[in-house]
Design a protein around this motif. Structure first.
Motif, PDB file in Angstrom:
ATOM      1  N   GLN A 113       0.841  -1.187   0.000  1.00 37.25           N
ATOM      2  CA  GLN A 113       0.000   0.000   0.000  1.00 37.25           C
ATOM      3  C   GLN A 113       0.882   1.245   0.000  1.00 37.25           C
ATOM      4  O   GLN A 113       1.951   1.259   0.601  1.00 37.25           O
ATOM      5  CB  GLN A 113      -0.893   0.042   1.245  1.00 37.25           C
ATOM      6  N   TYR A 114       0.380   2.290  -0.644  1.00 37.65           N
ATOM      7  CA  TYR A 114       1.044   3.593  -0.660  1.00 37.65           C
ATOM      8  C   TYR A 114       0.307   4.519   0.301  1.00 37.65           C
ATOM      9  O   TYR A 114      -0.929   4.528   0.347  1.00 37.65           O
ATOM     10  CB  TYR A 114       1.022   4.177  -2.077  1.00 37.65           C
ATOM     11  N   PHE A 115       1.058   5.306   1.053  1.00 35.51           N
ATOM     12  CA  PHE A 115       0.485   6.255   1.999  1.00 35.51           C
ATOM     13  C   PHE A 115       1.216   7.583   1.887  1.00 35.51           C
ATOM     14  O   PHE A 115       2.387   7.629   1.508  1.00 35.51           O
ATOM     15  CB  PHE A 115       0.628   5.747   3.448  1.00 35.51           C
ATOM     16  N   GLU A 116       0.532   8.653   2.253  1.00 38.27           N
ATOM     17  CA  GLU A 116       1.164   9.969   2.309  1.00 38.27           C
ATOM     18  C   GLU A 116       1.485  10.386   3.735  1.00 38.27           C
ATOM     19  O   GLU A 116       2.148  11.400   3.944  1.00 38.27           O
ATOM     20  CB  GLU A 116       0.277  11.002   1.625  1.00 38.27           C
ATOM     21  N   HIS A 117       1.027   9.597   4.722  1.00 38.70           N
ATOM     22  CA  HIS A 117       1.262   9.929   6.128  1.00 38.70           C
ATOM     23  C   HIS A 117       1.772   8.688   6.868  1.00 38.70           C
ATOM     24  O   HIS A 117       1.181   7.603   6.754  1.00 38.70           O
ATOM     25  CB  HIS A 117      -0.017  10.442   6.789  1.00 38.70           C
ATOM     26  N   LEU A 118       2.833   8.881   7.639  1.00 37.83           N
ATOM     27  CA  LEU A 118       3.446   7.770   8.375  1.00 37.83           C
ATOM     28  C   LEU A 118       2.474   7.096   9.334  1.00 37.83           C
ATOM     29  O   LEU A 118       2.450   5.867   9.429  1.00 37.83           O
ATOM     30  CB  LEU A 118       4.675   8.260   9.152  1.00 37.83           C
ATOM     31  N   GLN A 119       1.655   7.885  10.033  1.00 40.11           N
ATOM     32  CA  GLN A 119       0.742   7.281  11.010  1.00 40.11           C
ATOM     33  C   GLN A 119      -0.287   6.378  10.338  1.00 40.11           C
ATOM     34  O   GLN A 119      -0.666   5.347  10.906  1.00 40.11           O
ATOM     35  CB  GLN A 119       0.072   8.347  11.905  1.00 40.11           C
ATOM     36  N   ASP A 120      -0.730   6.712   9.139  1.00 43.37           N
ATOM     37  CA  ASP A 120      -1.663   5.851   8.413  1.00 43.37           C
ATOM     38  C   ASP A 120      -0.990   4.539   8.009  1.00 43.37           C
ATOM     39  O   ASP A 120      -1.595   3.462   8.083  1.00 43.37           O
ATOM     40  CB  ASP A 120      -2.205   6.564   7.164  1.00 43.37           C
ATOM     41  N   ALA A 121       0.258   4.634   7.588  1.00 49.88           N
ATOM     42  CA  ALA A 121       1.007   3.437   7.193  1.00 49.88           C
ATOM     43  C   ALA A 121       1.217   2.516   8.392  1.00 49.88           C
ATOM     44  O   ALA A 121       1.024   1.297   8.293  1.00 49.88           O
ATOM     45  CB  ALA A 121       2.354   3.835   6.591  1.00 49.88           C
ATOM     46  N   ARG A 122       1.596   3.080   9.522  1.00 47.42           N
ATOM     47  CA  ARG A 122       1.807   2.262  10.729  1.00 47.42           C
ATOM     48  C   ARG A 122       0.512   1.582  11.170  1.00 47.42           C
ATOM     49  O   ARG A 122       0.513   0.405  11.542  1.00 47.42           O
ATOM     50  CB  ARG A 122       2.363   3.131  11.851  1.00 47.42           C
ATOM     51  N   ALA A 123      -0.594   2.321  11.136  1.00 46.15           N
ATOM     52  CA  ALA A 123      -1.882   1.741  11.538  1.00 46.15           C
ATOM     53  C   ALA A 123      -2.249   0.577  10.629  1.00 46.15           C
ATOM     54  O   ALA A 123      -2.726  -0.468  11.095  1.00 46.15           O
ATOM     55  CB  ALA A 123      -2.970   2.818  11.509  1.00 46.15           C
ATOM     56  N   TRP A 124      -2.028   0.716   9.339  1.00 49.00           N
ATOM     57  CA  TRP A 124      -2.340  -0.352   8.387  1.00 49.00           C
ATOM     58  C   TRP A 124      -1.462  -1.586   8.646  1.00 49.00           C
ATOM     59  O   TRP A 124      -1.946  -2.719   8.633  1.00 49.00           O
ATOM     60  CB  TRP A 124      -2.150   0.144   6.961  1.00 49.00           C
ATOM     61  N   LEU A 125      -0.172  -1.368   8.918  1.00 48.49           N
ATOM     62  CA  LEU A 125       0.729  -2.487   9.181  1.00 48.49           C
ATOM     63  C   LEU A 125       0.322  -3.254  10.444  1.00 48.49           C
ATOM     64  O   LEU A 125       0.507  -4.468  10.521  1.00 48.49           O
ATOM     65  CB  LEU A 125       2.167  -2.005   9.331  1.00 48.49           C
ATOM     66  N   GLU A 126      -0.218  -2.562  11.421  1.00 49.13           N
ATOM     67  CA  GLU A 126      -0.593  -3.199  12.684  1.00 49.13           C
ATOM     68  C   GLU A 126      -1.906  -3.970  12.595  1.00 49.13           C
ATOM     69  O   GLU A 126      -2.189  -4.780  13.467  1.00 49.13           O
ATOM     70  CB  GLU A 126      -0.655  -2.154  13.797  1.00 49.13           C
ATOM     71  N   GLN A 127      -2.688  -3.728  11.559  1.00 50.49           N
ATOM     72  CA  GLN A 127      -3.933  -4.461  11.399  1.00 50.49           C
ATOM     73  C   GLN A 127      -3.641  -5.942  11.161  1.00 50.49           C
ATOM     74  O   GLN A 127      -2.655  -6.297  10.521  1.00 50.49           O
ATOM     75  CB  GLN A 127      -4.754  -3.940  10.210  1.00 50.49           C
ATOM     76  N   ASP A 128      -4.528  -6.785  11.664  1.00 49.76           N
ATOM     77  CA  ASP A 128      -4.384  -8.224  11.415  1.00 49.76           C
ATOM     78  C   ASP A 128      -4.534  -8.522   9.936  1.00 49.76           C
ATOM     79  O   ASP A 128      -5.318  -7.884   9.237  1.00 49.76           O
ATOM     80  CB  ASP A 128      -5.438  -9.012  12.198  1.00 49.76           C
ATOM     81  N   GLU A 129      -3.770  -9.491   9.493  1.00 46.28           N
ATOM     82  CA  GLU A 129      -3.848  -9.905   8.095  1.00 46.28           C
ATOM     83  C   GLU A 129      -5.035 -10.859   7.931  1.00 46.28           C
ATOM     84  O   GLU A 129      -5.360 -11.595   8.825  1.00 46.28           O
ATOM     85  CB  GLU A 129      -2.559 -10.602   7.688  1.00 46.28           C
TER      86      GLU A 129
END
Length: 130
Positions: A113-129
């Motif tokens: 995934q592409y993000f423009e904000h670090l906090q959005d990227a971190r939140a997505w990574l922490e979500q369960d797969e």
């Protein structure tokens, strides 16, 4: 000659299966920068059982690739691509967005995934797969 450039790398093992990888890229990526990161990652993967990597790549200050570094990245992706479960690419420019699309084509078993904000990227990574 390359201007100021580099790559900071942080890694932490969540368990014997999951490795968290954070890379911050600034300036131009030189071959030596990329090789250093690759060697650190390979060392971290030693002894892990079917490793799954969750990676955040901060490219906000990224400028460009040295040709040899780009080739090394392609070789690296072919070797370790299946080990990435999630890859978040953060940038502010069209080139980073396009890079995320290209990486997604190569990492078939990964979520990219592409993000423009670090906090959005971190939140997505922490979500369960799924």
């Amino acid at each position: 000659m390359l201007e100021a450039h580099g790559m900071s790398v942080e890694m932490s093992k969540q368990d014997n299966h999951t490795l968290w990888l954070t890379i911050k890229i600034y300036g131009d990526i030189a071959y030596d920068d990329f090789r250093d990161m690759e060697q650190q990652l390979e060392q971290a993967l030693v002894g892990m059982n079917s490793p799954r990597i969750k990676a955040l790549v901060d490219m906000i200050d990224f400028n460009s690739w040295e040709a040899k570094a780009l080739w090394e990245d392609i070789q690296f992706t072919r070797k370790h691509g299946d080990e990435f479960s999630k890859l978040a690419i953060v940038g502010i420019d069209l080139k980073e967005k396009l890079m995320a699309m290209v990486v997604d084509w190569f990492l078939l078993s990964s979520q990219v995934q592409y993000f423009e904000h670090l906090q959005d990227a971190r939140a997505w990574l922490e979500q369960d797969e799924p």
